[in-house]
Design a protein around this motif. Structure first.
Motif, short mmCIF file in Angstrom:
data_model
loop_
_atom_site.label_atom_id
_atom_site.label_comp_id
_atom_site.label_asym_id
_atom_site.label_seq_id
_atom_site.Cartn_x
_atom_site.Cartn_y
_atom_site.Cartn_z
N TYR A 14 0.83 -1.20 0.00
CA TYR A 14 0.00 0.00 0.00
C TYR A 14 0.87 1.25 0.00
CZ TYR A 14 -4.27 -2.69 0.99
OH TYR A 14 -5.35 -3.54 0.92
N ARG A 15 1.96 1.23 0.78
CA ARG A 15 2.87 2.38 0.82
C ARG A 15 3.52 2.61 -0.55
NH1 ARG A 15 1.95 5.72 5.10
NH2 ARG A 15 1.88 4.57 7.07
N ALA A 16 3.85 1.51 -1.22
CA ALA A 16 4.44 1.64 -2.56
C ALA A 16 3.44 2.27 -3.52
CB ALA A 16 4.87 0.27 -3.07
N ALA A 17 2.17 1.90 -3.38
CA ALA A 17 1.14 2.49 -4.24
C ALA A 17 1.01 3.98 -3.96
CB ALA A 17 -0.19 1.78 -4.00
N LEU A 18 1.09 4.36 -2.67
CA LEU A 18 0.97 5.77 -2.31
C LEU A 18 2.16 6.59 -2.81
CD1 LEU A 18 -0.48 5.63 1.33
CD2 LEU A 18 -1.65 6.33 -0.77
N ALA A 19 3.32 5.94 -2.92
CA ALA A 19 4.49 6.65 -3.44
C ALA A 19 4.25 7.11 -4.88
CB ALA A 19 5.72 5.75 -3.36
N GLN A 20 3.45 6.34 -5.59
CA GLN A 20 3.12 6.69 -6.98
C GLN A 20 1.86 7.55 -7.07
OE1 GLN A 20 3.11 3.32 -9.63
NE2 GLN A 20 4.83 2.34 -8.60
N GLU A 21 0.95 7.35 -6.12
CA GLU A 21 -0.33 8.07 -6.17
C GLU A 21 -0.73 8.44 -4.74
OE1 GLU A 21 -4.90 7.39 -7.79
OE2 GLU A 21 -3.35 5.89 -8.23
N PRO A 22 -0.23 9.57 -4.22
CA PRO A 22 -0.41 9.93 -2.80
C PRO A 22 -1.86 10.07 -2.36
CG PRO A 22 1.29 11.27 -3.83
CD PRO A 22 0.61 10.53 -4.93
N ASP A 23 -2.77 10.30 -3.30
CA ASP A 23 -4.19 10.47 -2.93
C ASP A 23 -5.04 9.22 -3.18
OD1 ASP A 23 -3.69 13.04 -2.12
OD2 ASP A 23 -4.32 13.96 -4.01
N ASN A 24 -4.37 8.08 -3.30
CA ASN A 24 -5.10 6.84 -3.58
C ASN A 24 -5.90 6.41 -2.34
OD1 ASN A 24 -5.65 3.90 -3.75
ND2 ASN A 24 -4.61 4.10 -5.71
N ALA A 25 -7.22 6.56 -2.42
CA ALA A 25 -8.07 6.29 -1.25
C ALA A 25 -8.03 4.83 -0.84
CB ALA A 25 -9.51 6.70 -1.57
N ASP A 26 -7.99 3.92 -1.81
CA ASP A 26 -7.96 2.49 -1.48
C ASP A 26 -6.70 2.13 -0.71
OD1 ASP A 26 -10.40 2.01 -2.66
OD2 ASP A 26 -9.53 1.50 -4.62
N ALA A 27 -5.57 2.72 -1.11
CA ALA A 27 -4.32 2.43 -0.43
C ALA A 27 -4.33 2.95 1.01
CB ALA A 27 -3.14 3.03 -1.21
#
Length: 200
Positions: A14-27
């Motif tokens: 999930y942190r890796a996903a946020l590194a690419q998309e900081p506003d990703n609600a699912d993450a």
């Protein structure tokens, strides 16, 4: 990873996903859920407070997320926050589960009188709910109304009696009532039944 209960790995993903998309609600929701399920509610609460405002606003419009958040607050002894979050969730979507959770929070807060009223309402509205009856008996015992608790046990609808009598939480509540009433024999019988259920 969440399904496999590999919560640390899930958080890293999930942190890796946020590194690419900081506003990703699912993450963001995933991190809060993973930390909570891993028993790290302090970290879960920290992650919630780090959410971007748009993500946080969206999450707090979801009754299921609010229910989880209330559980996190309660585990951190932030009872007022847990109550507030649950009341918001109930306004979004009132359900038996959410109202039971609110009654549990009120019990934890020490407001046993109000909790008893909530549980009584729930047993009236949902007479086949094991959790409502168990909470009601526990609340009556907590307020010293053991004689009334005993009367409720005896008057419980037949439809639920056979099912609830195999529920250890309910049996423990009944044992507490019998103990308070000085009926040691029946209290011990309840404890023996609980032991049998767990051994099976």
């Amino acid at each position: 990873m969440m399904s496999a209960q590999r919560y640390n790995s899930a958080v890293r993903s999930y942190r890796a996903a946020l590194a690419q998309e900081p506003d990703n609600a699912d993450a963001w929701r995933g991190i809060v859920a993973a930390e909570h399920l891993a028993g790290r509610d302090g970290e879960a609460l920290r992650a919630f407070k780090q959410m971007p405002s748009t993500v946080s606003s969206s999450a707090q419009a979801d009754a299921d997320f609010l229910s989880m958040l209330a559980g996190i607050y309660q585990s951190q002894s932030q009872i007022e926050a847990a109550r507030s979050v649950l009341q918001r969730a109930i306004r979004i979507r009132s359900s038996l589960a959410l109202r039971l959770q609110l009654a549990s929070v009120e019990m934890a807060s020490g407001d046993t009188k109000y909790a008893t009223e909530l549980y009584q309402q729930l047993t009236d509205e949902h007479p086949n709910s094991k959790d409502a009856w168990t909470g009601y008996i526990q609340a009556l015992h907590a307020t010293g109304r053991d004689r009334e608790a005993l009367r409720q046990i005896e008057q419980m609808p037949e439809d639920i009696t056979s099912d609830i009598e195999n529920d250890p939480n309910y049996l423990q509540a009944v044992a507490s009532v019998y103990t308070a009433m000085g009926d040691t024999r029946r209290a011990l019988a309840m404890i023996d039944r609980i032991d049998t259920i767990y051994s099976q």
